[in-house]
Scaffold this motif. Structure first.
Motif, short mmCIF file in Angstrom:
data_model
loop_
_atom_site.label_atom_id
_atom_site.label_comp_id
_atom_site.label_asym_id
_atom_site.label_seq_id
_atom_site.Cartn_x
_atom_site.Cartn_y
_atom_site.Cartn_z
N ASN A 114 0.86 -1.04 -0.06
CA ASN A 114 -0.04 0.03 -0.15
C ASN A 114 0.87 1.08 -0.06
OD1 ASN A 114 -2.38 1.54 0.22
ND2 ASN A 114 -2.18 1.58 2.25
N LYS A 115 0.15 2.58 -0.24
CA LYS A 115 0.96 3.56 -0.57
C LYS A 115 2.09 3.56 -1.52
CE LYS A 115 0.23 4.50 4.55
NZ LYS A 115 0.96 5.31 5.92
N ALA A 116 1.66 2.93 -2.77
CA ALA A 116 2.65 2.68 -3.59
C ALA A 116 2.61 4.18 -4.19
CB ALA A 116 1.86 1.69 -4.71
N ASP A 117 2.14 5.18 -4.06
CA ASP A 117 2.15 6.44 -4.63
C ASP A 117 3.40 7.08 -3.96
OD1 ASP A 117 0.11 6.23 -2.47
OD2 ASP A 117 -0.02 8.42 -2.30
N MET A 118 3.34 6.59 -2.67
CA MET A 118 4.76 7.35 -2.13
C MET A 118 6.02 6.57 -2.18
SD MET A 118 2.81 7.92 1.50
CE MET A 118 3.41 9.45 2.13
N VAL A 136 -0.84 -1.12 -4.54
CA VAL A 136 -2.15 -0.49 -4.25
C VAL A 136 -2.05 0.86 -3.73
CG1 VAL A 136 -3.23 -2.46 -4.16
CG2 VAL A 136 -2.87 -1.49 -2.14
N ASN A 137 -2.91 1.72 -3.82
CA ASN A 137 -2.99 2.98 -3.35
C ASN A 137 -4.54 3.01 -2.55
OD1 ASN A 137 -3.55 5.66 -2.66
ND2 ASN A 137 -2.85 6.55 -4.27
N ALA A 138 -4.65 2.67 -1.17
CA ALA A 138 -5.83 2.62 -0.82
C ALA A 138 -6.39 4.08 -0.65
CB ALA A 138 -5.68 2.23 0.77
N LYS A 139 -5.73 5.14 -0.71
CA LYS A 139 -6.21 6.45 -0.63
C LYS A 139 -6.89 6.87 -1.88
CE LYS A 139 -4.83 10.64 1.73
NZ LYS A 139 -4.04 11.35 2.24
N GLY A 199 -2.12 -6.01 9.41
CA GLY A 199 -1.15 -5.19 9.18
C GLY A 199 -0.65 -4.22 10.41
N ILE A 200 0.52 -3.68 10.37
CA ILE A 200 0.79 -2.89 11.54
C ILE A 200 0.21 -1.65 11.68
CG2 ILE A 200 3.11 -4.14 11.44
CD1 ILE A 200 4.45 -1.42 10.51
N PRO A 201 0.20 -0.86 12.81
CA PRO A 201 -0.51 0.46 12.80
C PRO A 201 -0.12 1.29 11.77
CG PRO A 201 0.05 -0.40 14.96
CD PRO A 201 0.62 -1.05 13.90
N ASN A 202 -1.01 2.30 11.09
CA ASN A 202 -0.80 3.24 10.10
C ASN A 202 -0.59 2.72 8.72
OD1 ASN A 202 -0.92 5.91 10.50
ND2 ASN A 202 1.23 6.41 10.71
N VAL A 203 -0.56 1.73 8.20
CA VAL A 203 -0.22 1.08 7.31
C VAL A 203 -1.44 1.23 6.20
CG1 VAL A 203 -0.92 -1.35 7.39
CG2 VAL A 203 1.12 -0.82 6.26
N GLY A 204 -2.47 1.75 6.71
CA GLY A 204 -3.46 2.08 5.65
C GLY A 204 -4.75 1.11 5.65
N LYS A 205 -5.00 0.28 6.83
CA LYS A 205 -6.01 -0.82 7.07
C LYS A 205 -7.17 -0.18 6.87
CE LYS A 205 -4.22 -2.30 10.71
NZ LYS A 205 -3.09 -1.26 10.96
N SER A 206 -7.43 1.08 7.82
CA SER A 206 -8.69 1.64 7.85
C SER A 206 -9.10 2.27 6.25
CB SER A 206 -9.09 2.46 8.66
OG SER A 206 -8.19 2.33 9.97
N THR A 207 -8.16 2.94 5.97
CA THR A 207 -8.27 3.79 4.63
C THR A 207 -8.75 2.41 3.60
OG1 THR A 207 -6.46 5.16 5.37
CG2 THR A 207 -7.18 5.30 2.96
N LEU A 208 -8.05 1.52 3.59
CA LEU A 208 -8.33 0.38 2.56
C LEU A 208 -9.97 0.14 2.76
CD1 LEU A 208 -7.68 -1.31 0.51
CD2 LEU A 208 -6.95 -3.13 2.06
P1 G4P Z 1 -4.37 2.11 9.84
O1 G4P Z 1 -5.65 1.90 9.91
O2 G4P Z 1 -3.59 0.96 9.21
O3 G4P Z 1 -3.88 2.27 11.22
O4 G4P Z 1 -4.04 3.13 8.79
P2 G4P Z 1 -4.85 4.47 8.19
O5 G4P Z 1 -5.87 3.54 7.40
O6 G4P Z 1 -5.40 5.27 9.65
O7 G4P Z 1 -4.01 5.26 7.28
C1 G4P Z 1 -2.81 6.00 7.95
C2 G4P Z 1 -2.41 7.20 7.21
O8 G4P Z 1 -1.79 6.72 5.85
C3 G4P Z 1 -3.58 8.23 6.87
O9 G4P Z 1 -3.19 9.55 6.75
C4 G4P Z 1 -3.97 7.59 5.26
O10 G4P Z 1 -4.84 8.62 4.72
C5 G4P Z 1 -2.77 7.33 4.89
N1 G4P Z 1 -2.89 6.35 3.72
C6 G4P Z 1 -3.51 5.28 3.70
N2 G4P Z 1 -3.19 4.42 2.31
C7 G4P Z 1 -2.60 5.46 1.67
C8 G4P Z 1 -1.97 5.31 0.58
O11 G4P Z 1 -2.23 4.33 -0.34
N3 G4P Z 1 -1.45 6.46 -0.15
C9 G4P Z 1 -1.16 7.51 0.57
N4 G4P Z 1 -0.47 8.58 0.18
N5 G4P Z 1 -1.53 7.80 1.81
C10 G4P Z 1 -2.27 6.36 2.45
P3 G4P Z 1 -3.27 10.27 7.90
O12 G4P Z 1 -2.11 11.50 7.46
O13 G4P Z 1 -3.09 9.71 9.26
O14 G4P Z 1 -4.73 10.89 7.68
P4 G4P Z 1 -5.27 11.94 6.71
O15 G4P Z 1 -4.25 13.03 6.30
O16 G4P Z 1 -5.61 10.77 5.40
O17 G4P Z 1 -6.79 12.23 6.96
#
Ligand code: G4P
Length: 288
Positions: free
Chosen positions: A58-62, A85-88, A127-136
């Motif tokens: 995830n966060k392939a955009d970064m 993937v890019n969950a965002k 996944g570990i915290p902050n990896v994007g689980k909720s976003t996905l």
């Molecule tokens: P978690 O449940 O695994 O703990 O992670 P969560 O979905 O809360 O995502 C953590 C941060 O990563 C969020 O940013 C989320 O927007 C960002 N994120 C998740 N997936 C992607 C992705 O594919 N690409 C990018 N660029 N970011 C992603 P945040 O700063 O905590 O919140 P917000 O600024 O989005 O509100």
């Protein structure tokens, strides 16, 4: 978010994941594409066991897209299917269903040949915290959250999210812990925002980041901070960057804490472009 993993927390997290494993056909393991190894739970194999698995970078955009491709082949060589993937913004997510079907084809064919009715694939995200689980999960859920408590073999209170007709996802992810006893892994987790700066020394994180940039992305480092050359001593880089960015103390000396903050924030916010901190080269040289 502060993550303080103690043995008790780990045992609880593990128990929760293990419990839910019984409900699903496949585990969707989310990792950060910038650190596909460092963002993995060290005990993932042991926890998940033989359960079929799909890895999502995830966060392939970064991340650095060339390295993402290398990491996908790395996983595939180990017999684990992986997708970038890019969950965002949703990029790549449409492939999850197809890949899961492919991974589970034999199992579902077997079920069919035994006369069982076809049903959707059940999956959980870990996944570990902050990896994007909720976003996905939110992205996949759209408006499809469904209580399917009456599905045979499914716990009553468990909510399932329908992803099309063919996939159902547990609405709560399994949270695993990162491993940051190894300082290198810790720095990478800090540079990607997976753990708070306060867990490690900020200047150490910045030094690690600078050294990494010098080695792998020197041109971006020079461009970002207007450096003509990269000094040999890392402290001289700090001085130049601190001066350029106005991170000075009252007497005009460079404030290293402030400079560290700038460097770490810039890396984390992709101000120096998408990049990947785990490299296949380093991994292979340390595992040989
Ligand atoms: P978690 O449940 O695994 O703990 O992670 P969560 O979905 O809360 O995502 C953590 C941060 O990563 C969020 O940013 C989320 O927007 C960002 N994120 C998740 N997936 C992607 C992705 O594919 N690409 C990018 N660029 N970011 C992603 P945040 O700063 O905590 O919140 P917000 O600024 O989005 O509100």
């Amino acid at each position: 978010m502060t993550i303080q993993w103690f043995p008790g927390h780990m045992a609880k997290a593990r128990r929760q994941v293990t419990e839910k494993l019984k409900l699903v056909d496949i585990v969707i393991e989310l990792v950060d594409a910038r650190i596909p190894l460092s963002s993995r739970n060290p005990m993932i194999e042991e926890i998940i066991g033989q359960k079929p698995r799909l890895v999502l970078l995830n966060k392939a955009d970064m991340a650095d897209s060339t390295r993402t491709k290398q990491w996908i082949s790395y996983f595939e060589k180990q017999g684990i299917e992986a997708l970038a993937v890019n969950a965002k913004d949703g990029k790549g997510l449409q492939e999850i269903v197809q890949s899961s079907k492919g991974i589970l084809k034999e199992k579902f064919d077997r079920m069919k040949s035994r006369g069982m009715r076809p049903r959707a694939i059940r999956a959980m995200i870990v996944g570990i915290p902050n990896v994007g689980k909720s976003t996905l999960i939110n992205r996949l859920a759209k408006k499809n959250i469904a209580k399917t408590g009456n599905t045979p073999g499914v716990t009553k209170a468990q909510q399932w999210i329908k992803v099309g007709k063919e996939l159902e996802l547990l609405d709560t992810p399994g949270i695993l812990w990162p491993k940051f006893e190894d300082p290198q892994v810790g720095y990478k987790l800090a540079l990607t925002g997976a753990i708070k700066d306060t867990i490690l020394n900020l200047q150490d994180i910045a030094v690690y980041g600078l050294r990494f940039l010098e080695k792998y992305y020197p041109e971006r480092l020079k461009d970002r901070y207007g450096l003509e050359e990269i000094p040999e001593e890392v402290v001289s880089s700090f001085d130049l960057i601190g001066e350029k960015r106005g991170c000075l103390m009252a007497g005009g000396e460079v404030n290293y804490d402030k400079t560290s903050e700038v460097i770490v924030r810039d890396i984390r916010n992709v101000q120096l472009g998408p990049m990947t901190f785990d490299t296949i080269e380093d991994t292979e040289s340390t595992t040989e």
